[in-house]
Design an enzyme around this catalytic site. Structure first.
Site, PDB file in Angstrom:
ATOM      1  N   TYR B 437       0.814  -1.223   0.000  1.00 42.18           N
ATOM      2  CA  TYR B 437       0.000   0.000   0.000  1.00 42.18           C
ATOM      3  C   TYR B 437       0.849   1.276   0.000  1.00 42.18           C
ATOM      4  O   TYR B 437       2.038   1.219   0.239  1.00 42.18           O
ATOM      5  CB  TYR B 437      -1.093  -0.010   1.075  1.00 42.18           C
ATOM      6  N   GLU B 438       0.209   2.354  -0.343  1.00 37.75           N
ATOM      7  CA  GLU B 438       0.923   3.634  -0.523  1.00 37.75           C
ATOM      8  C   GLU B 438       1.969   3.508  -1.622  1.00 37.75           C
ATOM      9  O   GLU B 438       3.022   4.161  -1.588  1.00 37.75           O
ATOM     10  CB  GLU B 438       1.550   4.061   0.815  1.00 37.75           C
TER      11      GLU B 438
END
Lengths: 594, 594
Positions: B437-438
């Protein structure tokens, strides 16, 4: 198709790299042939793809302990029945007890399929085959007659009871007791943990092999005996009789392989479980050692198998998922992610290791077959030494890589990979046990530096390095393979230095090579894997010249070999450097400062 | 103690490597000091150890969606209340909105503690701080006044709504619509997925930041606007009003961070959710980019934090668990496994990377503080460039390593590690999301080769390589550090070759550097991590000469640096080789053959 058995690669490896035709000439394996093997693998593929693979997700919901009895996933019961009925369980069990007596090499290819399709399920037949092997090699005829046919047919399953809470990998600490009874049986009392398929509802009976101590047994590993303890006693007519005093008292809540019930087994809570001595007293550990090569090879196959299934899933996702533009193109239209270079890099990193591992694993299986069947005692001994060296590498390298490869497969899926419904997370969770059970990677590595390298002065290791050199020299004449040849030669030189270091230092202070033992294991895995890819590339080149050659397959094999040289062998060199230069920094660190 | 905040190492890194005293002289940070920082970290440590860490296992049971409302674990509600009451949430929020306006460097150290103690929980304040940052930088005064004080105090939480099913990392594909209303608000309609803490019962309101398109918006990333959509509308007096048309329609069943509800959010099922434009129309993506460095640094900290907690658990187990004899001793008595060389090797592999990552992460945080506050525009720009280069490395390297480090911690536990009750499996499962994620590691790596290396002709990269060389040369005068110096110099040479390759090839055919981009990222992580360990070793040597020096700590720091050189930097060199020689084999492979 949720799983597609990699038959093409399996047959290439069996026939071209693992010398299946020669294995089929070994005494006892004459009925096997390349054609029969192809037919068996075709059928196995159908079974794995259509029957086992669809049960894998359901198995992840796990087994439950209800009123002292383990309830397995419903889908497993039907699958077990079909598996047994099709006769898969006895593939490499001795023919005289109803098995088919096929080479380990052939059985191994089917086992890869079972493990890819449903690892948790496949542990039940795998453990059962282990007990078959133990009975066949060590039990009296009386015990063989009672138990072997039922185990080899899958009517009953078998388990291995080694571990106790205070004694993990250190079996010298086993405390389970066995007290002789007037009728020649024994009363077994004690607790065993981590018992795979220790209890379940797939069969009428479960046959536990249990390590325990006789009252007068010596301390340590020399005082351990092997007993058979059936869940239900067996009547004289072979039918199932009274319940024995052995119970599953709890199931472990594990991170993965949920479909496989991992039991805490309690023996003798009500006076002692009836057990029967297998073989001679106090030889239990040596009996376990004779089965260890098969068992460890099997776990190596598990790692490989999960890597293969995860790879297939990642490829499928990468073809389907459209996201982001081509980095080099002018067109802003999103493309399938398989076109992104880093996704290709991840897929090839998986693929190259899987192919190398399948090859090395099968080469080890052939050596195992020769070690057990070769008519020439020297060849037999030479192959046994080869097996002994290769097993910890196959077990350790395949399973460590399975963690990385299933992780890459998850990564290819991005955020979807982290969602359980996608399914790839299960492979990642399932894989994580393989580098632990049947001896952790650290234990494999200690075995490799000690009994397998230092003990013979590095003889087998140097033989293999010589083979790597031979292949590398042949590759040097093949322009596309020059970089692979160079990497192999560079690593062969490092290998010689590592072996000399291990042999010399092991005698001086075993802690130094031990500090680099896992690096040494991974180094040899990559080196020998690269060797197999090199062999494959040479054979593929020859085959490409033949009429009707499968050019796409053979060119991909060669391209994968090139990738292995450029992406995996530099890592090997790094491990070798760590072996040679890393010990002091491990040993010098102040224990209190951790 | 289930978690012990590594205060000693944190303060060493902050004060000696990340120049905290200098950061405290930056405009706006003058109220911060080394003493204040120590006091804050002491309190944070107590809070993390005593309040948050004990809730981590309970959180693993997960949140549930009941009748459209998310129910979080009970333990989280009490912890949230205490967290908010203690004022932790506003540590780096602007002082004018009730925050404490501390440097990112100081806040980061506390964030490491929160993430170590309970990653799933810590995501709620982390996301909330992201929304604070977005409001502070881009929102009108009116919106600021309504939302900022409530967010900075933790009375409400915030979320980020970017991802849609068809648009993972590729935000050009965002389809959520925003239609202007006569009152100046907008009606928002669409579905967002993977929304961390998208719904929960910790606070009275939840403030969603949502990327959406206006009716007349251009195609692609230039037509995305940022809206605030509160779960409950806010009355003029600031009180919570009517329910807005936004709902959590399901929660993801993830492999880890179960305590953090990951929601599918549906906007406008009943006519449209009321939303308010943040900043200017069509600038949503650029606003997201301004927050990206903080967010990615934060995820890097998450990886580091899980590694730290897993390391602590492994050390504790290795001290307690007695198994197998000392390999070098004559005595057959089992010893604590921390005495086995391979267990020491595993612990040091974890420790060395954790210390290097903490140092590099804090150095990046200092650059971030300087980039935002330095009075000299040139220094400001120089530091911004440094931050931009370091962020993808910190994010990518820390999180990829977290997978390996939590895996090693699990491995130290043997079979016990695979049992969920042991707890280490949770760190392994939780860690796995951080490299995704990110922005996945692949996305970080593309950012690193393109915008961060090729775009400035390798200027920042070469500046850092120069710094590595300076440190390596200083280390050459320190006998114990000679091998580390040699490894750093060898890798600095490789780094120059890699940077030249990336810069040249990126212009020619970006697919070639892209094929080696993750290797380049990991290479730079290890190189710059080794640089930090080298700096630390030099400083430790000086400190050792001082009265009252903490010799045990400083000697361990130096010993860890030596280990880093012998065990991690050879891997760096292997990655560099792959960057330089690996592209063709990735790109040449026939796509149909996968």
């Amino acid at each position: 198709m949720i799983y597609h058995a990699p038959l093409k690669d399996m047959l290439f490896v069996l026939n071209e790299l693992a010398e299946l035709p020669a294995v089929c000439t070994l005494p006892g394996y004459e009925e096997c042939s390349v054609e029969l093997t192809e037919a068996i693998l075709d059928e196995a593929a159908k079974f794995a793809e259509n029957v086992l693979a669809p049960t894998n997700r359901a198995g992840d919901a796990g087994s439950r302990l209800v009123d002292g009895e383990v309830k397995t996933p419903d889908a497993f019961k039907a699958a077990w029945r079909e598996y047994v009925d099709a006769g898969w369980i006895g593939l490499r069990a001795p023919a005289e007890f109803g098995g088919q007596g096929l080479p380990a090499l052939v059985a191994l290819a089917t086992e890869e399929m079972w493990c890819s399709a449903n690892l948790a399920f496949s542990l039940a037949p795998m453990l059962t085959l282990g007990t078959v092997e133990a009975f066949a090699q060590h039990a009296s005829d009386e015990l063989k007659n009672i138990y072997l046919p039922k185990l080899a047919s899958g009517e009953w399953t078998g388990t291995m009871n080694l571990t106790e809470p205070q004694a993990g990998s250190d079996l010298a600490q086993v405390r389970t007791r066995a007290v002789p009874q007037p009728d020649g049986s024994y009363k077994i009392t004690g607790q065993k943990i981590f018992i795979t398929w220790g209890d379940h509802d797939l069969t009428d009976n479960i046959v536990h092999l249990v390590l325990a101590r006789l009252p007068d047994a010596p301390e340590g590993v020399k005082g351990i005996s092997l007993f058979v303890v059936p869940k239900f006693l067996v009547n004289d007519d072979g039918s199932v009789g009274a319940r024995n005093d052995v119970r599953c008292v709890s199931l472990e809540h594990k991170m993965g392989i949920h479909g496989s019930p991992t039991a805490v087994m309690s023996y003798g809570d009500n006076g002692g479980a009836a057990g029967y001595l297998v073989g001679e007293a106090n030889k239990g550990l040596s009996y376990m050692f004779t089965m260890m090569n098969h068992a460890r090879l099997g776990v190596g196959v598990e790692g490989l198998a999960l890597s293969e299934r995860a790879y297939q899933k990642a490829v499928e996702y990468a073809r389907d998922r459209v996201q982001s533009r081509d980095i080099a193109g002018a067109d802003a239209t999103p493309v399938a992610i398989i076109q992104h270079p880093d996704v290709r890099r991840m897929l090839l990193t998986m693929r190259a290791q899987i192919e190398a591992q399948r090859a090395l694993t099968c080469v080890a299986a052939t050596a195992l077959d020769r070690a057990s069947r070769h008519p020439n005692p020297e060849e037999k001994a030479r192959n046994q030494a080869l097996v002994n060296f290769l097993i910890p590498i196959v077990k350790g390298w395949n399973t460590e890589a399975a963690n990385d490869i299933t992780s890459l497969a998850l990564q290819v899926h991005g955020g979807m990979g982290y969602i359980e419904e996608t399914g790839v997370a299960q492979y990642y969770r399932d894989a994580r046990i393989t580098a632990i059970y049947e001896g952790t990677t650290g234990i494999q590595a200690l075995d490799l530096i000690g009994r397998k390298t230092a003990a013979d002065g590095g003889r087998v290791a140097r033989y293999l390095i010589g083979e790597v050199r031979r292949t590398a020299e042949a590759l040097s004449a093949d322009a596309q393979m020059q970089p692979l040849a160079d990497e192999l030669l560079r690593n062969a030189r490092l290998a010689e230095a590592c072996v000399a270091y291990i042999v010399d230092e092991f005698a001086r202070d075993a802690r130094r090579p031990a500090a680099g033992s896992v690096a040494y294991l991974k180094f040899f895995g990559l080196l020998l894997g690269g060797w197999q890819m090199g062999r494959a590339a040479l054979i593929a080149k020859e085959s490409l010249a033949e009429d009707g050659a499968d050019a796409a397959f053979l060119n991909a094999k060669r391209a994968t070999a090139v990738f292995f040289g450029a992406h995996l062998l530099p890592q090997a060199a790094a491990y070798a450097e760590t072996v040679l230069k890393g010990a002091d920094s491990v040993l010098a660190f102040d224990e209190a400062a951790f």
